[in-house]
Design a protein around this motif. Structure first.
Motif, mmCIF file in Angstrom:
data_model
loop_
_atom_site.group_PDB
_atom_site.id
_atom_site.type_symbol
_atom_site.label_atom_id
_atom_site.label_comp_id
_atom_site.label_asym_id
_atom_site.label_seq_id
_atom_site.Cartn_x
_atom_site.Cartn_y
_atom_site.Cartn_z
ATOM 1 N N SER A 234 11.980 5.559 2.049
ATOM 2 C CA SER A 234 11.020 5.621 3.158
ATOM 3 C C SER A 234 10.419 4.243 3.425
ATOM 4 O O SER A 234 10.238 3.846 4.570
ATOM 5 C CB SER A 234 9.932 6.625 2.820
ATOM 6 O OG SER A 234 8.829 6.442 3.672
ATOM 7 N N PHE B 21 0.838 -1.197 0.000
ATOM 8 C CA PHE B 21 0.000 0.000 0.000
ATOM 9 C C PHE B 21 0.879 1.256 0.000
ATOM 10 O O PHE B 21 0.561 2.250 -0.651
ATOM 11 C CB PHE B 21 -0.932 -0.027 1.221
ATOM 12 C CG PHE B 21 -1.950 1.077 1.250
ATOM 13 C CD1 PHE B 21 -2.650 1.424 0.107
ATOM 14 C CD2 PHE B 21 -2.226 1.759 2.418
ATOM 15 C CE1 PHE B 21 -3.596 2.430 0.129
ATOM 16 C CE2 PHE B 21 -3.172 2.770 2.457
ATOM 17 C CZ PHE B 21 -3.856 3.105 1.309
ATOM 18 N N ARG C 132 1.940 7.033 -9.012
ATOM 19 C CA ARG C 132 1.285 6.264 -7.956
ATOM 20 C C ARG C 132 0.972 7.168 -6.788
ATOM 21 O O ARG C 132 1.820 7.897 -6.298
ATOM 22 C CB ARG C 132 2.236 5.193 -7.428
ATOM 23 C CG ARG C 132 2.270 3.966 -8.244
ATOM 24 C CD ARG C 132 3.172 2.968 -7.574
ATOM 25 N NE ARG C 132 3.887 2.219 -8.581
ATOM 26 C CZ ARG C 132 5.162 1.916 -8.512
ATOM 27 N NH1 ARG C 132 5.883 2.305 -7.489
ATOM 28 N NH2 ARG C 132 5.724 1.221 -9.462
ATOM 29 N N ARG D 270 3.818 1.502 -1.367
ATOM 30 C CA ARG D 270 4.310 1.671 -2.741
ATOM 31 C C ARG D 270 3.203 2.232 -3.623
ATOM 32 O O ARG D 270 3.444 3.075 -4.483
ATOM 33 C CB ARG D 270 4.801 0.335 -3.290
ATOM 34 C CG ARG D 270 6.094 -0.121 -2.670
ATOM 35 C CD ARG D 270 6.532 -1.441 -3.251
ATOM 36 N NE ARG D 270 6.798 -1.349 -4.681
ATOM 37 C CZ ARG D 270 6.797 -2.389 -5.501
ATOM 38 N NH1 ARG D 270 6.532 -3.589 -5.029
ATOM 39 N NH2 ARG D 270 7.044 -2.227 -6.770
ATOM 40 N N ALA D 271 1.977 1.766 -3.400
ATOM 41 C CA ALA D 271 0.855 2.245 -4.215
ATOM 42 C C ALA D 271 0.580 3.724 -3.961
ATOM 43 O O ALA D 271 -0.012 4.395 -4.793
ATOM 44 C CB ALA D 271 -0.400 1.426 -3.916
ATOM 45 N N ARG D 272 1.008 4.222 -2.778
ATOM 46 C CA ARG D 272 0.834 5.658 -2.507
ATOM 47 C C ARG D 272 1.992 6.467 -3.074
ATOM 48 O O ARG D 272 2.036 7.674 -2.907
ATOM 49 C CB ARG D 272 0.764 5.917 -0.995
ATOM 50 C CG ARG D 272 -0.414 5.296 -0.311
ATOM 51 C CD ARG D 272 -0.765 6.024 0.974
ATOM 52 N NE ARG D 272 0.289 6.082 1.969
ATOM 53 C CZ ARG D 272 0.566 5.121 2.832
ATOM 54 N NH1 ARG D 272 -0.105 3.987 2.777
ATOM 55 N NH2 ARG D 272 1.506 5.264 3.745
ATOM 56 N N GLY D 273 2.957 5.795 -3.656
ATOM 57 C CA GLY D 273 4.066 6.500 -4.277
ATOM 58 C C GLY D 273 5.194 6.847 -3.325
ATOM 59 O O GLY D 273 6.071 7.636 -3.671
ATOM 60 N N LEU D 274 5.211 6.272 -2.124
ATOM 61 C CA LEU D 274 6.295 6.562 -1.186
ATOM 62 C C LEU D 274 7.627 6.130 -1.794
ATOM 63 O O LEU D 274 7.691 5.175 -2.555
ATOM 64 C CB LEU D 274 6.077 5.818 0.134
ATOM 65 C CG LEU D 274 4.783 6.116 0.885
ATOM 66 C CD1 LEU D 274 4.771 5.363 2.204
ATOM 67 C CD2 LEU D 274 4.631 7.603 1.131
ATOM 68 N N SER D 275 8.694 6.865 -1.423
ATOM 69 C CA SER D 275 9.993 6.537 -1.989
ATOM 70 C C SER D 275 10.480 5.210 -1.399
ATOM 71 O O SER D 275 10.094 4.813 -0.304
ATOM 72 C CB SER D 275 11.001 7.635 -1.661
ATOM 73 O OG SER D 275 11.236 7.638 -0.284
ATOM 74 N N SER E 166 6.520 6.054 -9.880
ATOM 75 C CA SER E 166 6.118 6.237 -8.491
ATOM 76 C C SER E 166 5.627 7.661 -8.269
ATOM 77 O O SER E 166 4.943 7.934 -7.284
ATOM 78 C CB SER E 166 7.240 5.853 -7.522
ATOM 79 O OG SER E 166 8.277 6.771 -7.595
#
Lengths: 324, 566
Positions: free
Chosen positions: A232, A222, B87, A224-229, B84
């Protein structure tokens, strides 16, 4: 939180009393303390007198109470063979053992953890394969063999490092340290590595396994799906969750490093508690053995208590259940 | 130009036996403000489509063909950094299980703020204000306070709201929801679906809703795509697909959904699936060991009598017993089950349904009240062999087909164990014969005997469970959510099997489920439970037509409004 700590403290005290009972039984029933103290030509009357004077005719409970009182003060009587108070012997030896074991624990932790993290994140790199296969050697070779091999290589063949003893030590009050002299530091290198290698590989493999497990969880996906680096995700979200089980094992391992440094200590003739203990076994020196037992039990109990508290600090889920 | 467009997407998973094609040449598009449903059974590839859109395929899966376009811009061939950046920022994702979707060690606020500051160029303080605002929008009260709480302090439904808030952090244009309500109770499901619908309309977001549940599809989607075996078999307006399907698979899938509106004798089967095997027609139970007259004493009165049954669980241990803290799972429950009756128990999670089953079978010792089987209270019975005699008559089928069978035992031994324990056969060949008959009866065939449980699918495992339960020739069968882990087509098969067995063997059955349509099809009488109490017991038809208790009425009202083609 306070009641939780208090509860754990009470449990710890109970464990220590149990260990005390076992140790007392060892002192009291393994061999006859009187014949260990006096010569063969002492008369029976004199023996009885001594027995009375030492309180050996008192009821069991009172004898144990006295023993416990002395043990809390750190007094375990005279060593049979060396004729010195055991407490004095131990306090001379403790700094050597603690210095060695804490250094190797730190070494294992600070090299093993990053290696574990690296091998979990870069699952297929050649470095990972190298780490994993060489760690097998670390796990499978017995400590004494590693010690002897290191001595052979760096002590005998290259003659870079000393192979026995602590080198020059500096006394700081009741603590004697080898860290302040060059020869002291050089003497520490080989035993520290020897003691650390097994722990290091263990911690590396543990961190790797836990981290791989955590990286498969939904909250990482989840994230990764939020685009976290990736930074992090790996170091903020995954690492913290990895550490919780790692702490238990590492805590227990620290206990066993201190307790079972004796193999390394005897290989390197390191003047620590372990060496003292081995010599005491050889001489049937019961007071030293008893004191060693109590001390090691105390170290284990203290570390366990610390680990339990750390758990609660790290994991909010435990905080609410133990909170009130 | 559509908001999101998928063109000829193909996803492959390499394996030792060659590549497995999970998604085969699928093309879809989503418009702003629209909800597109993707429906299909497990293994149809519906979740894989969702994951492929934002390049989060589980390794070793990879996209082997096709393209994904967001507002006319191709996004599947970007490099990892640019992906990303899309995303979370432009495409949000909501996963199935709210209990595992959040990092347990960080507060809800910390996770929200991290995501907000990542995507929007604002400082921590503004991000916190936005986090509180988002929590408000998804319907979390006291959000000022709750923002500093940890995920475990939220209930399942509330956590799913937090997950939705996280997906909305940066006003995404597209949201992909992968089974967002499957893990939730029906009343919470209705709330979450309403919330998602509202968000789509208010923010003009395009949404892809992946689900296996036809009720959810009917409830909130505008268009629906039906997937089978990685292929898109049908796509169109929801009303048209559900009430006027053209493809055979869609037709049989829809007909297999248990009907909430009327009772039918058997569940229609998904005939399109090749592997459907019904019990051979010529199998006569009366000729078999199972159908022979059972050696039980006859008695009058109900099979099961439960009186004022109470069950407490210690949630917090103290040194003294009186200081223990208890959770009361059953607050004095009473009911009878007549001989030969199918008695349903329905309720949401935590209502105490399964606790009843466990008290009746003796897995839990009740804290109070009595449970009498065949007029005898087993907990008061001293004689061990008499106890076994009654226990033998009561058997249970559990919910999870994966953990209820010992993975290290062969099917033969799993089924033979109760036969041997209760001394139902005299020698090994007899045991073997009974096991083969039982496997034949449940439609697996005797060559299943030598296999291990992992070689079977969920539905087949549940058949093994049933065979094991029948191995003592029980009079009373307890089924605890026997099909809630199964696909709808498999569910129909298993329920038909249970119905047949019940009729032919004259079994008395206690059937526990949270699924109202299934209850309606299976049961003669139904008890409705809520937080440890029975609110209402009624004949099934009476309950569904004229519910008395307000809770029953609201449950029925929340039942997905989906009428099948008749």
């Amino acid at each position: 939180m306070l009641t939780f700590i208090a509860k754990r403290m009470i449990q710890s005290v109970l464990v220590m009393i149990a260990v005390g009972l076992i140790t007392f039984a060892l002192l009291r029933f393994v061999g006859d303390p009187i014949s260990n103290m006096v010569g063969q030509d002492t008369s029976t009357a004199e023996r009885e007198e001594l027995k009375e004077a030492l309180g050996l005719n008192d009821p069991f409970v009172i004898q144990f109470a006295n023993f416990a009182k002395n043990a809390v003060k750190g007094e375990f009587g005279l060593s049979y063979t060396l004729r010195v108070p055991v407490s004095q012997l131990l306090s001379e030896r403790i700094p050597a053992t603690l210095e060695l074991s804490i250094l190797s624990a730190l070494l294992a932790l600070f090299i093993g953890m990053p290696m574990g993290i690296y091998t979990a994140i870069h699952k297929d790199s050649w470095l990972t394969k190298l780490f994993l296969s060489s760690s097998l050697v670390g796990v499978s070779l017995p400590t004494f063999l590693i010690g002897i091999l290191l001595i052979l290589l760096f002590g005998v063949m290259f003659r870079w490092l000393p192979t026995f003893g602590r080198g020059e030590v500096v006394d700081l009050g009741w603590w004697s340290t080898g860290l302040l002299t060059w020869s002291g530091i050089k003497s520490l290198i080989l035993p520290t590595i020897t003691l650390a290698i097994f722990q290091l590989t263990l911690i590396m493999r543990l961190v790797r396994a836990e981290m791989l497990e955590v990286l498969r969880t939904d909250y990482i996906k989840f994230g990764r799906a939020r685009g976290l680096s990736m930074k992090s995700i790996h170091y903020r979200h995954a690492l913290k969750n990895t550490l919780i089980p790692v702490i238990t094992i590492t805590g227990l391992q620290l206990g066993s490093i201190i307790a079972f440094a004796l193999i390394t200590e005897s290989v390197f003739q390191w003047p620590g508690m372990g060496l003292l203990f081995i010599q005491a076994i050889g001489n049937a020196d019961v007071p030293i053995m008893a004191a060693y037992l109590v001390l090691i039990a105390f170290i284990f109990v203290a570390i366990n208590l610390l680990v339990d508290i750390l758990y609660v600090v790290l994991d909010p889920r435990l905080r609410t259940t133990v909170g009130d | 130009m559509s908001l999101l467009e998928i063109k000829n997407l193909t996803v492959k998973f390499p394996s030792r036996k060659g590549d497995f094609t999970a998604v085969n040449d699928v093309s879809l598009s989503v418009e702003p403000g629209e909800i597109l449903g993707i429906v299909g059974e497990s293994g149809a590839g519906k979740s894989t489509v969702g994951n492929a859109i934002i390049s989060l395929l589980d390794p070793p899966g990879y996209v082997s063909g096709g393209s994904v376009w967001l507002k006319g811009e191709r996004i599947d061939d970007l490099d990892e950094n640019l992906k990303s950046a899309i995303r979370g920022k432009r495409i949000g994702m909501i996963f199935q299980d709210p209990l595992t979707s959040l990092n347990p060690l960080e507060t809800v606020g910390a996770q929200l703020i991290e995501t907000i500051t990542l995507h929007l160029d604002i400082d921590e303080k503004a991000a916190r204000a936005r986090a509180i605002d988002l929590l408000n929008q998804v319907g979390i009260e006291n959000s000022e306070e709750r923002v500093d709480q940890f995920p475990h302090q939220f209930s399942g439904g509330m956590r799913q709201r937090v997950v939705i808030a996280l997906a909305l952090c940066s006003d995404p244009e597209v949201v992909i929801a992968d089974e967002p309500t499957t893990a939730l109770d029906v009343s919470i499901q209705a709330q979450i679906l309403g919330l998602l619908r509202k968000l789509c309309e208010d923010r003009n977001v395009g949404m892809i809703m992946v689900t296996h549940d036809m009720g959810v599809i009917a409830e909130i989607t505008d268009r629906v795509a039906v997937m089978y075996n990685g292929k898109l078999v049908e796509i169109g307006k929801t009303d048209k697909v559900l009430y006027n399907p053209t493809h055979d698979y869609t037709k049989s899938l829809i007909s297999a959904v248990p009907r909430p509106d009327k009772k039918s004798h058997r569940f229609p089967l998904v005939t399109y699936i090749e592997d459907v095997k019904e019990r051979p027609e010529d199998l006569k139970l009366s000729d078999m060991w199972l159908g022979k007259t059972r050696d039980y004493e006859e008695f009058d009165g109900p099979m099961l009598q439960v009186e004022n049954l109470k069950q407490d669980f210690v949630v917090k241990h103290a040194i003294f017993k009186r200081n223990h803290k208890y959770f009361t799972a059953l607050k004095g429950v009473s009911f009878d089950i007549k001989q030969g009756e199918v008695f349903g128990i329905v309720g949401e999670s935590g209502s105490g349904k399964s606790t009843i089953a466990r008290c009746v079978t003796g897995i839990y010792e009740p804290s109070g009240g009595t449970v009498s089987i065949c007029g005898t209270d087993l907990n008061k019975l001293e004689d061990k062999s008499r106890q076994n005699y009654y226990r033998r008559q009561t058997q249970m089928v559990f919910q999870d087909p994966f953990s209820s069978l010992n993975g290290r035992m062969r099917v033969e031994n799993i089924i033979a164990e109760p036969i041997i324990f209760h001394k139902q056969a005299t020698n090994k060949t007899e045991v073997k014969k009974i096991v083969d008959e039982l496997l034949e009866t449940v439609g697996l065939g005797s060559n299943a005997a030598q296999k291990f449980p992992h070689e079977f699918s969920g539905g087949q495992r549940q058949r093994i469970s049933i065979a094991r339960a029948l191995a003592t020739r029980p009079r009373f069968l307890i089924c605890d959510e026997p099909t809630s882990a199964l696909d709808v087509s498999i569910q129909a098969q298993v329920l038909n099997l249970l119905k047949d067995l019940q009729e032919e063997l004259g079994l008395t059955m206690m059937f526990i489920s949270h699924d109202l349509p299934v209850i309606r099809q299976m049961c003669d009488r139904v008890a409705v439970m809520q937080s440890g109490e029975i609110l209402e017991i009624a004949e099934t038809e009476a309950l569904f037509n004229t519910p008395q208790h307000s809770y029953t009425q609201s449950l029925l009202g929340l039942m997905p409004k989906f009428r099948t083609v008749s």
